[in-house]
Design an enzyme around this catalytic site. Structure first.
Site, short mmCIF file in Angstrom:
data_model
loop_
_atom_site.label_atom_id
_atom_site.label_comp_id
_atom_site.label_asym_id
_atom_site.label_seq_id
_atom_site.Cartn_x
_atom_site.Cartn_y
_atom_site.Cartn_z
N THR A 97 34.70 38.13 35.96
CA THR A 97 33.31 37.75 36.20
C THR A 97 33.29 36.26 36.47
OG1 THR A 97 32.50 39.45 34.71
CG2 THR A 97 30.98 37.67 35.25
N LYS A 172 26.45 41.78 39.43
CA LYS A 172 26.77 41.67 37.99
C LYS A 172 25.84 40.66 37.30
CE LYS A 172 29.49 41.14 34.23
NZ LYS A 172 30.13 42.00 33.31
N LYS A 247 27.83 33.17 28.96
CA LYS A 247 28.62 32.90 30.17
C LYS A 247 27.91 33.48 31.40
CE LYS A 247 32.70 34.33 32.68
NZ LYS A 247 33.94 35.08 32.79
P1 NAD Z 1 40.63 37.40 27.79
O1 NAD Z 1 40.49 35.97 27.48
O2 NAD Z 1 40.89 38.38 26.68
O3 NAD Z 1 41.80 37.61 28.88
C1 NAD Z 1 42.08 36.71 29.90
C2 NAD Z 1 43.61 36.65 30.04
O4 NAD Z 1 43.93 35.86 31.18
C3 NAD Z 1 44.29 36.00 28.84
O5 NAD Z 1 45.28 36.89 28.34
C4 NAD Z 1 44.90 34.72 29.43
O6 NAD Z 1 46.13 34.36 28.81
C5 NAD Z 1 45.10 35.11 30.87
N1 NAD Z 1 45.19 34.01 31.81
C6 NAD Z 1 44.38 32.92 31.92
N2 NAD Z 1 44.78 32.16 32.97
C7 NAD Z 1 45.85 32.78 33.53
C8 NAD Z 1 46.69 32.50 34.63
N3 NAD Z 1 46.51 31.42 35.39
N4 NAD Z 1 47.69 33.36 34.91
C9 NAD Z 1 47.88 34.46 34.16
N5 NAD Z 1 47.12 34.79 33.10
C10 NAD Z 1 46.11 33.95 32.79
O7 NAD Z 1 39.30 37.81 28.60
P2 NAD Z 1 38.73 39.30 28.85
O8 NAD Z 1 37.78 39.66 27.76
O9 NAD Z 1 39.86 40.19 29.17
O10 NAD Z 1 37.83 39.03 30.14
C11 NAD Z 1 38.38 38.91 31.42
C12 NAD Z 1 37.24 38.84 32.43
O11 NAD Z 1 36.44 40.03 32.31
C13 NAD Z 1 36.29 37.67 32.20
O12 NAD Z 1 35.91 37.14 33.43
C14 NAD Z 1 35.10 38.31 31.47
O13 NAD Z 1 33.90 37.62 31.69
C15 NAD Z 1 35.10 39.68 32.10
N6 NAD Z 1 34.47 40.72 31.28
C16 NAD Z 1 34.78 40.84 29.96
C17 NAD Z 1 34.17 41.83 29.20
C18 NAD Z 1 34.49 41.99 27.73
O14 NAD Z 1 33.77 42.73 27.05
N7 NAD Z 1 35.56 41.36 27.21
C19 NAD Z 1 33.24 42.70 29.79
C20 NAD Z 1 32.97 42.58 31.15
C21 NAD Z 1 33.58 41.58 31.88
#
Ligand code: NAD
Length: 299
Positions: A97, A172, A247
């Site tokens: 997102t 979204k 966010k």
């Molecule tokens: P998270 O922080 O758990 O996971 C993100 C991952 O990306 C981490 O493991 C981090 O180490 C990795 N990362 C960061 N930079 C990187 C790079 N340059 N190369 C490789 N890996 C890298 O976050 P999440 O909860 O999995 O969310 C991911 C996305 O999904 C976000 O944009 C969030 O807004 C969206 N989202 C999350 C949810 C939720 O409920 N968690 C729901 C809908 C949407």
């Protein structure tokens, strides 16, 4: 079977990648966290040493990263995915997102390198990612969407082609602005009901079948009791954390600023969720707005 590079194996990315593996695909994963890569291998995936390494042999690259700056760096930075995939027929799908502007910029740069790209943010949270029931809101060209559909179908249930590049992100943030505003409205109604001596159950009984009915009330009621599955019944364990709601509301305000759209309730919801986060509720479900509001005095 498709050769997939999956970048970002966090709370969402790990279970999404696991569903692709279960569907029979070869998934080479990369994350900055070694523990996340190890968990991906334990789930039947393969480890890559960098994003470019993961992308080098892939037919499809999928990313699931925290924010727009990470996505821009991943695709367009030095040693990035676009450079690694240039000259081959690779489909790029970003499920993070992020802001609409970055999504459009990165898709434009990918297209200039001959690479089709989709923005495909999700709703449904970690539970939906694990169950493979996410909703995907997809922006990009029709041909790329058609190609991505079977893979998205292995991770989600409801897959909507929202329009051209950036349209997935737009859908979204518009949806989540409705959600943030409507949740606060429902919370305020329960706070007022409490002060007026109106039983919560009675407000629910009336409004759930009257014109105040909405998802925040009838599926996700912010007071314990009326909806047993709602996070309010388990001390507001998320669900959808207040930090993520903030966010998304900020992304909506960024888009409103850039486009000149008047969104006064969205702006107020953003300010209120900022205060809710600052009050220590960032890790609680966003419906915990009720506990914060009920502790406030009328200004
Ligand atoms: P998270 O922080 O758990 O996971 C993100 C991952 O990306 C981490 O493991 C981090 O180490 C990795 N990362 C960061 N930079 C990187 C790079 N340059 N190369 C490789 N890996 C890298 O976050 P999440 O909860 O999995 O969310 C991911 C996305 O999904 C976000 O944009 C969030 O807004 C969206 N989202 C999350 C949810 C939720 O409920 N968690 C729901 C809908 C949407």
């Amino acid at each position: 079977m498709t050769d997939i590079a999956f970048i970002g194996l966090g709370n969402m990315g790990a279970p999404m990648a696991a569903n692709l593996i279960r569907a029979g695909h070869r998934v080479r994963g990369f994350d900055l966290s070694a523990a996340a890569i190890a968990a991906h291998v334990a789930a039947g995936g393969e480890a890559a040493s960098s994003a470019a390494d993961a992308a080098s042999a892939a037919e499809v690259v999928i990313s699931m990263l925290p924010a727009g700056s990470h996505v821009r760096d991943l695709y367009l930075g030095a040693g990035g995915v676009v450079a690694a995939a240039r000259g081959r027929d690779v489909l790029l799908i970003d499920g993070s997102t992020i802001d609409v502007e970055t999504a459009r910029d990165v898709a434009r740069a990918a297209a200039a390198a001959g690479l089709p790209m989709l923005d495909a943010p999700v709703s449904g949270g970690v539970g939906g990612a694990q169950a493979g029931t996410l909703t995907f809101m997809v922006g990009g060209e029709e041909a790329a969407f058609t190609r991505a559909r079977p893979l998205l179908g292995a991770m989600g249930k409801n897959i909507v082609h929202a329009g051209g590049p950036g349209a997935g992100q737009a859908a979204k943030i518009c949806n989540n602005m409705i959600l943030g505003v409507s949740m606060l409205a429902v919370c305020e109604a329960f706070v007022l009901a409490d002060r007026l001596g109106l039983a919560r159950e009675k407000l629910f009984e009336v409004s759930s079948t009257a014109s105040g009915q909405c998802w925040s009330l009838t599926s996700y009621c912010p007071v314990p009791g009326p909806v047993p599955t709602a996070p309010s019944n388990r001390d507001y364990a998320p669900g959808f954390a207040a930090a993520l709601m903030l966010k998304d509301l900020k992304l909506a305000q960024q888009a409103a600023d850039a486009s000149g759209a008047a969104t006064p309730l969205g702006a107020e919801a953003t300010a209120l969720y900022q205060r809710i986060n600052d009050a220590g509720l960032a890790g609680k479900d966003f419906s915990a707005a009720f506990t914060w509001l009920s502790g406030q005095k009328r200004e």
